[in-house]
Design an enzyme around this catalytic site. Structure first.
Site, PDB file in Angstrom:
ATOM      1  N   GLY A  33       0.773  -1.237   0.000  1.00 54.18           N
ATOM      2  CA  GLY A  33       0.000   0.000   0.000  1.00 54.18           C
ATOM      3  C   GLY A  33       0.802   1.283   0.000  1.00 54.18           C
TER       4      GLY A  33
ATOM      5  N   PRO B  70       4.879  -4.866  -0.956  1.00 52.94           N
ATOM      6  CA  PRO B  70       4.740  -3.745  -1.895  1.00 52.94           C
ATOM      7  C   PRO B  70       4.512  -4.239  -3.329  1.00 52.94           C
ATOM      8  CG  PRO B  70       7.055  -4.133  -1.403  1.00 52.94           C
ATOM      9  CD  PRO B  70       6.266  -5.090  -0.539  1.00 52.94           C
ATOM     10  N   GLY B  71       3.533  -3.661  -3.996  1.00 57.14           N
ATOM     11  CA  GLY B  71       3.333  -3.959  -5.414  1.00 57.14           C
ATOM     12  C   GLY B  71       3.639  -2.703  -6.206  1.00 57.14           C
ATOM     13  N   ARG B  72       2.748  -1.713  -6.033  1.00 56.00           N
ATOM     14  CA  ARG B  72       2.875  -0.440  -6.745  1.00 56.00           C
ATOM     15  C   ARG B  72       4.244   0.210  -6.529  1.00 56.00           C
ATOM     16  NH1 ARG B  72      -1.805   2.698  -7.269  1.00 56.00           N
ATOM     17  NH2 ARG B  72      -2.571   1.506  -5.492  1.00 56.00           N
TER      18      ARG B  72
ATOM     19  N   TYR C 139     -10.775   5.542 -10.293  1.00 51.25           N
ATOM     20  CA  TYR C 139     -10.419   6.120  -8.991  1.00 51.25           C
ATOM     21  C   TYR C 139     -10.197   7.625  -9.046  1.00 51.25           C
ATOM     22  CZ  TYR C 139      -8.737   1.249  -8.557  1.00 51.25           C
ATOM     23  OH  TYR C 139      -8.601  -0.102  -8.587  1.00 51.25           O
TER      24      TYR C 139
ATOM     25  N   CYS D  40     -15.565   4.483 -26.851  1.00 48.69           N
ATOM     26  CA  CYS D  40     -16.875   5.110 -27.003  1.00 48.69           C
ATOM     27  C   CYS D  40     -17.460   5.413 -25.640  1.00 48.69           C
ATOM     28  CB  CYS D  40     -17.783   4.192 -27.786  1.00 48.69           C
ATOM     29  SG  CYS D  40     -17.103   3.887 -29.408  1.00 48.69           S
ATOM     30  N   GLU D  41     -16.884   6.371 -24.983  1.00 46.87           N
ATOM     31  CA  GLU D  41     -17.263   6.637 -23.603  1.00 46.87           C
ATOM     32  C   GLU D  41     -16.688   8.001 -23.234  1.00 46.87           C
ATOM     33  OE1 GLU D  41     -18.023   3.454 -21.654  1.00 46.87           O
ATOM     34  OE2 GLU D  41     -18.102   4.390 -19.685  1.00 46.87           O
TER      35      GLU D  41
HETATM   36  N1  LLP Z   1      -1.109  -6.969  -0.152  1.00 49.34           N
HETATM   37  C1  LLP Z   1      -2.447  -7.119  -0.210  1.00 49.34           C
HETATM   38  C2  LLP Z   1      -3.096  -8.061   0.689  1.00 49.34           C
HETATM   39  C3  LLP Z   1      -3.193  -6.363  -1.113  1.00 49.34           C
HETATM   40  O1  LLP Z   1      -4.509  -6.511  -1.163  1.00 49.34           O
HETATM   41  C4  LLP Z   1      -2.536  -5.454  -1.979  1.00 49.34           C
HETATM   42  C5  LLP Z   1      -3.285  -4.655  -2.934  1.00 49.34           C
HETATM   43  C6  LLP Z   1      -1.140  -5.341  -1.888  1.00 49.34           C
HETATM   44  C7  LLP Z   1      -0.459  -6.104  -0.955  1.00 49.34           C
HETATM   45  C8  LLP Z   1      -0.346  -4.425  -2.759  1.00 49.34           C
HETATM   46  O2  LLP Z   1      -0.702  -3.098  -2.622  1.00 49.34           O
HETATM   47  P1  LLP Z   1       0.217  -1.956  -3.311  1.00 49.34           P
HETATM   48  O3  LLP Z   1       1.538  -1.952  -2.599  1.00 49.34           O
HETATM   49  O4  LLP Z   1       0.396  -2.332  -4.737  1.00 49.34           O
HETATM   50  O5  LLP Z   1      -0.571  -0.721  -3.144  1.00 49.34           O
HETATM   51  N2  LLP Z   1      -6.208  -1.437  -8.307  1.00 49.34           N
HETATM   52  C9  LLP Z   1      -5.918  -0.469  -7.263  1.00 49.34           C
HETATM   53  C10 LLP Z   1      -5.104  -1.050  -6.163  1.00 49.34           C
HETATM   54  C11 LLP Z   1      -5.753  -2.259  -5.532  1.00 49.34           C
HETATM   55  C12 LLP Z   1      -4.838  -2.848  -4.514  1.00 49.34           C
HETATM   56  C13 LLP Z   1      -5.380  -4.132  -4.035  1.00 49.34           C
HETATM   57  N3  LLP Z   1      -4.534  -4.768  -3.074  1.00 49.34           N
HETATM   58  C14 LLP Z   1      -5.190   0.719  -7.898  1.00 49.34           C
HETATM   59  O6  LLP Z   1      -5.000   0.711  -9.094  1.00 49.34           O
HETATM   60  O7  LLP Z   1      -4.848   1.658  -7.213  1.00 49.34           O
END
Ligand code: LLP
Length: 463
Positions: A278, A321-323, A364, A391-392
């Protein structure tokens, strides 16, 4: 270029009253290093390059729209996270942000673990050779088939999300003759400072088991009685695109409090806590994200302090971390198709992609920045809205930004920080073809996810 330049008065003033755009950058040709991938720069002719390759060549070879991912930046971010947390902690990359076999191999080479949240992500991870023990499996409604596959593969942990799932995973593990390591995901009652749709730890949402009313303590009680489960820890994820560490601190404190209660009631100290992902990134120059070492220190300090206060040994910490790893490493390259000035409002710039390659703006209200990248320009800034070809009318990629007023069809523009949740959430709306992901490193570019073709569309259409 005139640095004090503003677009024509009325147009500027009208939009200002709506209050959701930032003033033009002093120099529209400048590339803010917080927003762009690390090897991105401009060459001597003003064209943007990544990994040493110019965008004109990339566009010619791979077409547009396309995502270009800076592989050395991705690897450097993996290392920054694992160095920051050190050998006493585990970093799990959240595959939902963007996953492909190449990414899985990079993660392995850089020593990271991987979070998956579906059978598809699990298959990709295993297929690319990620050891199952380094995989965590998430989700609020894993199917029986997904659980069976995860348990059979021997994933390092399954994160349990409900009372039903505690029993379901235990039965499946027992049937398969396994004792499955699990964590319980709790909701700690923290509402992260972010868009409501992506805040996940306040009570009124679908994930996890609430700490409130002793529900999480009850979940621990049940998990401890089931032979098929080995309860290794507690998990909390409080939201996404978060800059303020306060939410994580509250979360860590409450999770440690639960560990203390478990110790008092059952006489065992659970060895792990997972504080989720997050962490926010810079989408525009207004964003100021924390560095991994600051995050590691803040989390480490609070967990150590709370454990000391409760007489607990410090558990092993993991983060997801993903993002923050993949987000800043990629940009989307588009070709400008049409330019439509709306007198007194703004100029609409249509590109050859749109909400099918980046749904985040529509979904979002996400903010992005944009730059003219096939050349530099000293023309006055003009206020633009970058829109797609769907188309939106909500098909907006960048809501409010400034581009040079001599922008012309055929110019290449790029939207930075599109590595996370863009290709991952891409769609075939209007039967568009999902763009490729091209990894660029040291003067070499290679497709890691190819562009869809119309044959791909027809192959699924079996009517
Ligand atoms: N761990 C869990 C349990 C999660 O549910 C998530 C994201 C992450 C880690 C990774 O979060 P990050 O570090 O990437 O923020 N589609 C949305 C974000 C949805 C995130 C869902 N869970 C967007 O585009 O902002």
């Amino acid at each position: 270029m005139s640095r004090s330049a503003h677009p024509a008065g009325p147009r500027h003033a009208d939009v200002m009253t709506e209050g959701h755009y930032t003033a033009p950058a002093e120099d529209l040709n400048a590339l803010d290093e917080r927003v762009w991938a690390r090897t991105v720069t401009r060459d001597e002719h003003g064209a943007l390059t990544v990994g040493g390759i110019g965008v004109a060549r990339l566009a010619e070879e791979f077409g547009t729209p396309a995502y270009f991912l800076d592989e050395s930046d991705f690897r450097a971010r993996c290392r920054a996270w694992s160095d920051a947390f050190g050998p006493g902690a585990d970093v799990f990359y959240a595959g939902k942000a963007f996953l492909s076999r190449a990414v899985v191999r990079w993660l392995q080479e850089e020593g990271l673990n991987l979070d998956v949240c579906s059978g598809g992500e699990l298959t990709t991870a295993l297929d690319a050779g990620m050891p199952a023990a380094r995989i965590a499996f998430h989700g609020n409604n894993k199917t029986v088939d997904e659980i069976e596959r995860a348990v059979s593969a021997g994933v390092g942990r399954i994160v349990l999300d409900s009372f039903q799932e505690i029993v379901r995973v235990a039965h499946i593990a027992q049937r398969l003759g396994r004792r499955q390591p699990v964590q319980i995901r709790v909701t700690v009652g923290v509402e992260a400072h972010t868009h409501e749709f992506i805040a996940t730890a306040h009570e009124d949402q679908k994930f996890g088991i609430a700490l409130a009313d002793g529900q999480a303590a009850e979940a621990v009680r049940r998990a401890l009685t089931l032979d098929g489960l080995e309860l290794i820890g507690i998990h909390s994820h409080i939201g996404s695109q978060i800059f303020d560490m306060a939410g994580f601190e509250v979360s860590a404190r409450r999770v440690v409090q639960l560990l203390a209660e478990v110790r008092d009631e059952h006489g065992i100290e659970l060895p792990e806590i997972d504080l989720g992902g997050g962490l926010g990134i810079a989408y525009t120059s207004d964003d100021d994200p924390r560095e991994p070492h600051e995050i590691a220190k803040a989390l480490g300090d609070i967990v150590t302090r709370e454990c000391e206060a409760n007489g607990l040994a410090t558990p092993r910490i993991s983060v997801e971390p993903g993002r923050a790893i993949v987000g800043p490493t990629a940009f989307t390259l588009y070709e400008v198709g049409t330019i439509k000035p709306l007198e007194g409002l703004r100029t609409y710039v249509s590109v050859d992609g749109g909400m099918s390659d980046n749904i985040r703006t529509a979904l979002y209200d996400a903010e992005y920045s944009v730059a003219l990248v096939s050349r530099t320009s000293d023309a006055e800034p003009m206020l633009v809205r970058v829109v797609g070809k769907h188309c939106e009318s909500g098909d907006i990629v960048v809501k409010d930004a400034f581009l040079p007023s001599d922008l012309a069809p055929g110019d290449l523009i790029a939207v930075p920080a599109t590595g996370a949740y863009c290709r991952a959430m891409a769609s075939n709306y209007n039967h568009s073809l999902r763009p490729p992901v091209v990894a660029v490193r040291d003067g070499q570019a290679r497709v890691i996810v190819r562009r869809e073709t119309e044959e791909d569309l027809l192959r699924l259409d079996v009517g």
